[in-house]
Every structure is written in C-alpha cells, then in structure tokens.
Design an enzyme around this catalytic site. Structure first.
Site, PDB file in Angstrom:
ATOM      1  N   CYS A  76      -0.404  -1.059  12.624  1.00  0.00           N
ATOM      2  CA  CYS A  76      -0.171  -2.454  12.247  1.00  0.00           C
ATOM      3  C   CYS A  76       1.189  -2.890  12.797  1.00  0.00           C
ATOM      4  CB  CYS A  76      -0.143  -2.607  10.724  1.00  0.00           C
ATOM      5  SG  CYS A  76      -1.613  -3.311  10.040  1.00  0.00           S
ATOM      6  N   ASP A 128      -2.459   1.046 -12.941  1.00  0.00           N
ATOM      7  CA  ASP A 128      -1.408   1.949 -13.413  1.00  0.00           C
ATOM      8  C   ASP A 128      -0.841   1.499 -14.761  1.00  0.00           C
ATOM      9  OD1 ASP A 128       0.528   4.135 -13.152  1.00  0.00           O
ATOM     10  OD2 ASP A 128       1.990   2.524 -12.881  1.00  0.00           O
TER      11      ASP A 128
END
Length: 158
Positions: A76, A128
């Site tokens: 990327c 999370d």
C-alpha cells in the site's frame, strides 16, 4: 504481464508505480458491523461497560488505523490523508453496531484500503472493549460502499 498490478512479469510482488497518474481528489467510504447481544447494547447505552467510552474509543482507533494503513498492508502506498471520519451507530435491528468510515485525499491512488482499515480496526476495538461482557460477538460485512476520483470516476453501492 499477468493482469495483476502488484506482480511483475516473474510473479514477484512489487509496489505499483503511480508516479505518472494524475493527482485528483479521491474519496472512499467503507462499512462494516459488529453484532452482539441486546444486553450488550443496553450496557453501552447506559455507559456501564467496564472499559469506558466504547464508541468514541473505537472511532478514534479507526481514524488512527487509517493513517497507518501503509504500515499494515504490504504494497500500500503511504498517503497524506486530508480527512478520516469514522462514525459508529447502535443498531437495534442487528443487534450491534454499524461502522462507517469516509477517507479523503488529493493524490495519485485511491483510499479504499484506508477506509477498509478504519472500519476493521474500529470493529476490532469494539470487540476488545466488549469481550468481557459478550463472548458471542461477530464482526462482518466489511466492504467498500463508495469511491470517487481517478480515471475510473465515481462509484457507489446502492
């Protein structure tokens, strides 16, 4: 050439040369979701989650992730982003959360990966922060819903 721009004639991975492409305004939007129990949603609404402000923390994590996409995804291009917006909404119908990221830049390559990364990390952060209260959560439906800029022009999923 094999038609895959990230592989050379010998099949080796390479970063695509975008140096000759025109600089244009580019925007991408991506969406995803985290499904959880209705009880988990009520806990978030009431502000009674063990780890604090779940939605604002996940939105911030998504913004931070978009800025680090080139560090996370091989090949990327690092981009100077002009805008990253991550919005998380409680969705009773899922039940869960919808996550939408919009990313903008002026550049030679698109920002779809940055939008997808923002959504993914925002979903992971929600997971999370809520895993202590809900082990049934699932993350899914992460996809690009719109893009603008470059020679391919604008596209939006209807």
């Amino acid at each position: 050439m094999n038609g895959l721009s990230h592989l050379d004639d010998q099949g080796r991975a390479r970063m695509v040369d975008v140096g000759d492409k025109a600089v244009t305004a580019r925007r991408a939007r991506a969406r995803g979701e985290l499904r959880c129990t209705a009880a988990t949603l009520e806990m978030v609404r009431a502000g009674k989650t063990p780890k604090g402000s779940v939605i604002s923390t996940a939105e911030l994590a998504g913004v931070m992730a978009a800025k680090r996409t080139a560090d996370l995804i091989p090949l990327c291009h690092p981009l100077a982003l002009s805008q990253v917006d991550v919005a998380i909404a409680v969705e009773d119908a899922l039940p869960g959360f919808s996550v939408v990221a919009t990313v903008r830049t002026e550049g030679r390559t698109g920002v779809e990966m940055e939008a997808l990364t923002a959504v993914s990390v925002a979903c992971l952060t929600l997971f999370d922060m809520l895993k202590a209260v809900d082990r049934t959560m699932t993350i899914g439906a992460i996809h690009v819903t719109a893009k603008e800029g470059g020679k391919s022009g604008a596209w939006e999923q209807i």
